[in-house]
Design a protein around this motif. Structure first.
Motif, PDB file in Angstrom:
ATOM      1  N   GLN A   1      -5.383   4.942   2.710  1.00  0.00           N
ATOM      2  CA  GLN A   1      -5.109   3.546   3.038  1.00  0.00           C
ATOM      3  C   GLN A   1      -4.578   2.830   1.803  1.00  0.00           C
ATOM      4  O   GLN A   1      -5.250   2.805   0.768  1.00  0.00           O
ATOM      5  CB  GLN A   1      -6.387   2.872   3.517  1.00  0.00           C
ATOM      6  CG  GLN A   1      -6.210   1.450   4.002  1.00  0.00           C
ATOM      7  CD  GLN A   1      -7.502   0.901   4.581  1.00  0.00           C
ATOM      8  OE1 GLN A   1      -8.598   1.234   4.092  1.00  0.00           O
ATOM      9  NE2 GLN A   1      -7.395   0.081   5.602  1.00  0.00           N
ATOM     10  N   CYS A   2      -3.386   2.238   1.923  1.00  0.00           N
ATOM     11  CA  CYS A   2      -2.763   1.549   0.787  1.00  0.00           C
ATOM     12  C   CYS A   2      -3.527   0.261   0.489  1.00  0.00           C
ATOM     13  O   CYS A   2      -3.727  -0.558   1.386  1.00  0.00           O
ATOM     14  CB  CYS A   2      -1.303   1.240   1.102  1.00  0.00           C
ATOM     15  SG  CYS A   2      -0.479   0.324  -0.217  1.00  0.00           S
ATOM     16  N   SER A   3      -3.931   0.078  -0.771  1.00  0.00           N
ATOM     17  CA  SER A   3      -4.724  -1.111  -1.108  1.00  0.00           C
ATOM     18  C   SER A   3      -3.819  -2.336  -1.202  1.00  0.00           C
ATOM     19  O   SER A   3      -4.295  -3.448  -1.176  1.00  0.00           O
ATOM     20  CB  SER A   3      -5.463  -0.890  -2.423  1.00  0.00           C
ATOM     21  OG  SER A   3      -4.520  -0.596  -3.435  1.00  0.00           O
ATOM     22  N   SER A   4      -2.514  -2.132  -1.278  1.00  0.00           N
ATOM     23  CA  SER A   4      -1.675  -3.307  -1.430  1.00  0.00           C
ATOM     24  C   SER A   4      -1.066  -3.793  -0.101  1.00  0.00           C
ATOM     25  O   SER A   4      -1.063  -4.989   0.157  1.00  0.00           O
ATOM     26  CB  SER A   4      -0.668  -3.051  -2.560  1.00  0.00           C
ATOM     27  OG  SER A   4       0.624  -3.078  -2.126  1.00  0.00           O
ATOM     28  N   CYS A   5      -0.586  -2.901   0.786  1.00  0.00           N
ATOM     29  CA  CYS A   5       0.042  -3.409   2.032  1.00  0.00           C
ATOM     30  C   CYS A   5      -0.747  -3.059   3.293  1.00  0.00           C
ATOM     31  O   CYS A   5      -0.337  -3.429   4.387  1.00  0.00           O
ATOM     32  CB  CYS A   5       1.480  -2.908   2.144  1.00  0.00           C
ATOM     33  SG  CYS A   5       1.599  -1.196   2.695  1.00  0.00           S
ATOM     34  N   ASP A   6      -1.863  -2.301   3.166  1.00  0.00           N
ATOM     35  CA  ASP A   6      -2.751  -2.008   4.294  1.00  0.00           C
ATOM     36  C   ASP A   6      -2.266  -0.856   5.181  1.00  0.00           C
ATOM     37  O   ASP A   6      -2.888  -0.541   6.187  1.00  0.00           O
ATOM     38  CB  ASP A   6      -2.950  -3.276   5.160  1.00  0.00           C
ATOM     39  CG  ASP A   6      -4.251  -3.246   5.956  1.00  0.00           C
ATOM     40  OD1 ASP A   6      -5.274  -2.787   5.392  1.00  0.00           O
ATOM     41  OD2 ASP A   6      -4.261  -3.668   7.122  1.00  0.00           O
TER      42      ASP A   6
ATOM     43  N   ASN B   1       4.563   8.278  -2.425  1.00  0.00           N
ATOM     44  CA  ASN B   1       3.982   6.942  -2.549  1.00  0.00           C
ATOM     45  C   ASN B   1       3.917   6.297  -1.165  1.00  0.00           C
ATOM     46  O   ASN B   1       4.463   6.828  -0.205  1.00  0.00           O
ATOM     47  CB  ASN B   1       4.840   6.080  -3.479  1.00  0.00           C
ATOM     48  CG  ASN B   1       4.710   6.523  -4.939  1.00  0.00           C
ATOM     49  OD1 ASN B   1       3.812   7.307  -5.280  1.00  0.00           O
ATOM     50  ND2 ASN B   1       5.604   6.050  -5.765  1.00  0.00           N
ATOM     51  N   CYS B   2       3.281   5.116  -1.096  1.00  0.00           N
ATOM     52  CA  CYS B   2       3.208   4.381   0.171  1.00  0.00           C
ATOM     53  C   CYS B   2       4.620   4.161   0.715  1.00  0.00           C
ATOM     54  O   CYS B   2       5.474   3.598   0.025  1.00  0.00           O
ATOM     55  CB  CYS B   2       2.507   3.039  -0.029  1.00  0.00           C
ATOM     56  SG  CYS B   2       2.627   1.982   1.435  1.00  0.00           S
ATOM     57  N   PRO B   3       4.909   4.606   1.944  1.00  0.00           N
ATOM     58  CA  PRO B   3       6.272   4.493   2.463  1.00  0.00           C
ATOM     59  C   PRO B   3       6.655   3.086   2.921  1.00  0.00           C
ATOM     60  O   PRO B   3       7.779   2.882   3.343  1.00  0.00           O
ATOM     61  CB  PRO B   3       6.276   5.476   3.642  1.00  0.00           C
ATOM     62  CG  PRO B   3       4.862   5.556   4.076  1.00  0.00           C
ATOM     63  CD  PRO B   3       4.010   5.345   2.852  1.00  0.00           C
ATOM     64  N   VAL B   4       5.746   2.105   2.791  1.00  0.00           N
ATOM     65  CA  VAL B   4       6.135   0.719   3.066  1.00  0.00           C
ATOM     66  C   VAL B   4       6.343  -0.052   1.765  1.00  0.00           C
ATOM     67  O   VAL B   4       7.368  -0.691   1.567  1.00  0.00           O
ATOM     68  CB  VAL B   4       5.109  -0.003   3.972  1.00  0.00           C
ATOM     69  CG1 VAL B   4       5.306  -1.514   3.937  1.00  0.00           C
ATOM     70  CG2 VAL B   4       5.245   0.495   5.410  1.00  0.00           C
ATOM     71  N   CYS B   5       5.368   0.018   0.832  1.00  0.00           N
ATOM     72  CA  CYS B   5       5.468  -0.836  -0.360  1.00  0.00           C
ATOM     73  C   CYS B   5       5.689  -0.055  -1.650  1.00  0.00           C
ATOM     74  O   CYS B   5       5.905  -0.658  -2.699  1.00  0.00           O
ATOM     75  CB  CYS B   5       4.239  -1.725  -0.481  1.00  0.00           C
ATOM     76  SG  CYS B   5       2.771  -0.855  -1.069  1.00  0.00           S
ATOM     77  N   GLY B   6       5.637   1.266  -1.601  1.00  0.00           N
ATOM     78  CA  GLY B   6       5.926   2.059  -2.790  1.00  0.00           C
ATOM     79  C   GLY B   6       4.760   2.231  -3.758  1.00  0.00           C
ATOM     80  O   GLY B   6       4.908   2.882  -4.806  1.00  0.00           O
TER      81      GLY B   6
HETATM   82 ZN   LIG Z   1       1.607   0.044   0.724  1.00  0.00          ZN
END
Ligand SMILES: [Zn+2]
Length: 308
Positions: free
Chosen positions: A54-59, A10-15
């Motif tokens: 590209q994560c749609s939630s945290c960019d 998953n996104c390693p910043v926001c999951g």
């Molecule tokens: Zn993210």
């Protein structure tokens, strides 16, 4: 090769799940070109990269199927190292960047994660820190460090348990957060290692910066070394989500020699060697040129009322 054994994350910043992310870079891997030089610091750009989304939630832009932490630890351990002049220029720029934050800090103990030859540790000493420490996985980088820095540098991957909780006033991580599997884990570890009121400072590439957008696929941010790429918004998200206060994010200016800018420039190799010979002949290769190369400095504090 271990670098080709990969699992989805998953996104390693926001999951957020990668199902909601869009493809940002296609995969461009030539396994015959994958070697320890692919992972050396500031080598010639090679334009190899894993698929990034590209994560749609945290960019954040990130490799959704990265190699294992173990495989990365091994390649960084074996990575070759070059360029002491550029490392020194970068360290001077980092010192200028953190100077304003120092007024709010006790100049006690500082740690640099990904310290290379430890050149920035000298700057921290000059800035007045009593005790400095660095951690660096590359044996070659440490071997290149002058003798007086050897006591400061630990060889290996950053592990929180190697340090006392709440024992640092400042922890720095420059051009390294892109390279690790778990940037949020490091950010949380740093929080626990900082004294209340202590600061975490990072420098990262900004994939949204004009320079990187202009260079497109030829930008040095496109690299097999990068497990994720930040924008101003996603690096701020990393600090905010993990409890830092007074978070500041701004563009960062490097001063490097013309020789180095020419080496990085996205030119065909014939034109590039002609340019390199020309500036050498003219005797201007060593001139230092300030440029916003699309890097971001981010700074955040551990709340002074918070215990680890
Ligand atoms: Zn993210």
């Amino acid at each position: 090769m271990q670098l080709l054994e990969r699992a989805q994350r998953n996104c390693p910043v926001c999951g957020s799940s990668p199902d909601r992310a869009k493809i940002f870079f296609d995969e461009h891997i030539d396994s015959s070109k994958l070697n320890e030089f692919s992972f050396a610091s500031r080598k010639e750009p090679e334009y190899l990269c894993y698929q990034m989304v590209q994560c749609s939630s945290c960019d954040l832009v990130y490799v959704d199927r990265p190699p294992s932490q173990q495989a990365l630890a091994e390649v960084y351990h074996a990575a070759d190292y070059d360029s002491s002049e550029e490392a020194d220029d970068a360290a001077s720029a980092y010192a200028r960047v953190i100077r304003p934050a120092l007024r709010q800090l006790k100049l006690g103990r500082a740690l640099e994660i990904g310290t290379g030859t430890g050149v920035f540790l000298d700057k921290l000493k000059q800035l007045g820190f009593e005790t400095v420490a660095g951690i660096e996985p590359s044996t070659a980088a440490i071997a290149a460090a002058p003798a007086h820095r050897h006591d400061w540098i630990r060889e290996g991957i950053f592990v929180e348990g190697d340090y006392e909780p709440e024992s640092f006033d400042l922890i720095c991580c420059f051009m390294t957060l892109e390279h690790v599997r778990e940037p949020a884990e490091i950010t949380r570890s740093v929080m626990r290692l900082l004294r209340p009121g202590g600061a975490f400072v990072t420098v990262t590439h900004d994939y949204r910066s004009i320079v990187n957008r202009l260079m497109g696929r030829r930008s040095p941010i496109i690299d097999i070394e990068h497990m994720q790429l930040f924008s101003a918004r996603s690096i701020a998200a990393l600090f905010d989500r993990n409890g830092y206060t007074n978070v500041q994010v701004k563009p960062f200016v490097n001063r490097y020699s013309l020789r180095y800018w020419t080496r990085l420039a996205p030119l065909p190799s014939g034109i590039k060697s002609f340019a390199q010979q020309t500036i050498a002949t003219l005797g201007i290769a060593g001139i230092k040129i300030p440029m916003n190369v699309g890097n971001t400095v981010a700074l955040g504090f551990k709340p002074s009322n918070q215990r680890a």
